[in-house]
Write an enzyme that holds these catalytic residues in place. Structure first.
Site: not given
Ligand code: NAI
Ligand code: 15L
Length: 280
Positions: A18, A37, A139
């Site tokens: 994202l 990041d 989580y």
């Molecule tokens: P992602 O896993 O692709 O991105 C998360 C980023 O956080 C990664 O690039 C990772 O390197 C970085 N990260 C992890 N630990 C770290 C640390 N200690 N210090 C600095 N950076 C760190 O996840 P995505 O899909 O991009 O999601 C982004 C956010 O949205 C997350 O917080 C996730 O929980 C939340 N989210 C995403 C959903 C989805 O469907 N993609 C659904 C619900 C929530």
């Molecule tokens: C989340 O919170 C995760 O970050 C994402 O990878 C998906 O698993 C999403 O929820 C989901 O519920 O589909």
């Protein structure tokens, strides 16, 4: 044409799925971004943006990166179910560093919360934004705590925050659950833009799902105040995905889906409702 914030926006988790979407869409809108990041940024650095590799556990660096920023879009951290010890550092201590930086800069926080903060609600329910947290793992628990941290910083320090309970933000829905939970990348970008440019937000919640006919789970949030309404939909995928279910009764019963089944040890499902343990 959206207005350009007067101050730069700090984007954590910039190298994730994202984060890369926002890096592109926000920079195309003319915004100045301070990206960070723990992983290297895999794309060319967009115009008006900087990238610094940093761990969220490094509070001093987070304070420095936030200097002069008006908004912090906080996506960084553990984004799937993991053991407690892996989650607590990035998602709890890391978030504390974000809120301390926001307090100092008088910045607004846009927090990527998750549907997994309420994942053990049944799919037959219709939840308002003030529903009980029912996390479906460590989580989801960290996201519930993160939302509560936002409330505390608003009431104690006046730090504005918008908590996005994102469903499934991905290029396209891939199973029947996502016919409800899908959030398109376009709707997600427009949501973050609206949260950043809204005159005021206080501390509020917006459910992150597109305009999906099957999205009967979530309602009554702050989207109208923020000025956002989703325009995309999972509906065109209904024909091909309606039958794509797991066969796992726990996964299919609850909103959190597969996360609910991870390490699940109950022999019989919990009775419906949070305070019905007596009927168990
Ligand atoms: P992602 O896993 O692709 O991105 C998360 C980023 O956080 C990664 O690039 C990772 O390197 C970085 N990260 C992890 N630990 C770290 C640390 N200690 N210090 C600095 N950076 C760190 O996840 P995505 O899909 O991009 O999601 C982004 C956010 O949205 C997350 O917080 C996730 O929980 C939340 N989210 C995403 C959903 C989805 O469907 N993609 C659904 C619900 C929530
Ligand atoms: C989340 O919170 C995760 O970050 C994402 O990878 C998906 O698993 C999403 O929820 C989901 O519920 O589909």
């Amino acid at each position: 044409m959206t207005s350009v914030p007067t101050k730069p926006v700090l984007l954590t988790g910039a190298s994730g799925a994202l984060g890369r979407v926002l890096a592109k869409s926000l920079s195309e809108a003319g915004w100045a971004l301070v990206m960070t990041d723990i992983a290297a940024f895999p794309d060319p650095i967009p115009p008006r943006a900087t990238f610094t590799k940093a761990d969220l556990s490094d509070g001093v660096t987070i304070l420095r990166l936030a200097e002069g920023c008006g908004t912090i879009v906080h996506l960084g951290g553990i984004s799937v179910e993991r053991p407690f010890e892996e989650v607590i550092g990035p998602n709890i201590r890391g978030l504390y560093h974000i809120y301390e930086a926001a307090r100092r800069e008088k910045a607004r926080v846009i927090f990527a919360s998750s549907n997994h903060s309420v994942g053990f609600h049944e799919r037959t329910e219709s939840l308002g934004a003030d529903t009980q947290f029912l996390p479906d793992g460590y989580y989801g628990l960290s996201k519930a705590y993160g939302e509560l941290m936002g409330r505390m910083y608003w009431f104690k320090h006046g730090v504005e925050n918008v908590n996005l309970r994102i469903g499934s933000a991905c290029p396209e829905p891939v199973n029947a659950r996502m016919l409800a939970s899908y959030l398109s990348y376009g709707d997600f970008s427009r949501l973050v833009i609206a949260c950043t440019t809204a005159a005021k937000t206080g501390s509020c919640v917006v459910w992150g799902a597109s305009n999906n006919s099957r999205m009967t789970w979530w309602r009554d949030d702050a989207r109208a105040d923020i000025g956002w309404a989703p325009t995309d939909s999972a509906d065109p995928y209904a024909g091909q995905l309606a039958g794509k279910v797991s066969g796992d009764p726990v996964e299919e019963r609850y909103m959190g889906g597969a996360y609910c089944s991870i390490e699940y040890t109950r022999s019989a499902p919990a009775p419906a409702g949070l305070f019905n343990a007596v009927k168990d």
